[in-house]
Scaffold this active site. Sequence first.
Site, PDB file in Angstrom:
ATOM      1  CG  ASP A  20      -1.787   1.182   1.342  1.00 58.24           C
ATOM      2  OD1 ASP A  20      -2.376   1.568   0.316  1.00 58.24           O
ATOM      3  OD2 ASP A  20      -1.877   1.759   2.438  1.00 58.24           O
ATOM      4  CG  ASP A 215      -1.174   2.351   6.911  1.00 60.29           C
ATOM      5  OD1 ASP A 215      -1.717   2.275   5.789  1.00 60.29           O
ATOM      6  OD2 ASP A 215      -0.966   3.430   7.495  1.00 60.29           O
ATOM      7  CG  ASP A 219      -4.267  -1.328   3.133  1.00 62.01           C
ATOM      8  OD1 ASP A 219      -4.578  -1.159   1.948  1.00 62.01           O
ATOM      9  OD2 ASP A 219      -3.585  -0.511   3.790  1.00 62.01           O
TER      10      ASP A 219
END
Length: 325
Positions: A20, A215, A219
């Site tokens: 990410d 995080d 996600d």
Amino acid sequence: IVRDPAVLEQIDHCRTMIFDKTGTLTYGQPRLTEQLVAADVDSQHVLSYVASLEQYSKHPLSRAIVDAAREQQAPLLEVSEVREPPGAGLIGTVAGRSIQVTSRNKLASFDPAAVSQLPPQAGGLECVVLIDGLYAATYRFRDTPRRDGASFVRHLPAKHGIERVVLLSGDRKSEVAYLADLVGITEYYGDQSPEDKLSFVRAANSQGATAFVGDGINDAPALMAANVGIAFGQNSDVTTEAAGVVIMDSSLGKVNDLLHIGRRMRRIALQSAVGGMALSLIGMIIAAAGYLPPVAGAVAQEVIDVVAVLNALRAAFPSSELNDY
């Protein structure tokens, strides 16, 4: 924190690592740099509404808005009915008014006419504010890339056999492309919803073992779907529950440590298991030839077991491998 011990064996098989963007390859501490409000809208009032709502979210942009409200002494108001649908932004009622914080693309999906009121796209992150269903403001942010991001990405193929590095983010493609160029990632995708991330990870899994580093709440599905899910920090309980490993201090160096620890523990485990079985087999052959009586054979087997255990205990001691990055 290793929540799933199987990760220590699986991570050495991973040949694809997916990141990410915000909070992983950046520091996840964006600052509000521009407040572009619609005509006849007071910027201070908008900031009060938005900051009041954002204090109930753990998204990195939320912290930037609340910090800006404190700096500008914008008062926080009473909030109710807070909702944060995955990929849709933040919705709630502030002082009796409906407030929605969303993205440019999401706004286009349910109110195409409102997109014409938005300012032209620019570099950096942004969010769109609606008050009572009407466009009120566009907020722009900047997040700082991690200083060690580029060196870490270069380190992955050289030291860990990672063949494919992917940047997968819900942010705009232009911002994702900017970061990908800085850190040296050639495969990147922006404007990804949680469903898009989940589909991508599942497709990657079909081609080999995959590790996902993220995080945020968005996600969580991808973290669960990946062979190895690595959560950065403690921004969300949902994220940490979905991941197999939690990196407490959000450091790329700790990810490197995890890769080395997994490889080393798997190697030591194989040495102990295969070595113990090989020595036992040799002992059985000697005993079958009549050169090893039963008592001596029993003692020899115990010695083999102790050697295997002592070899396994090496995993508890620090290794020089952890210092290669």
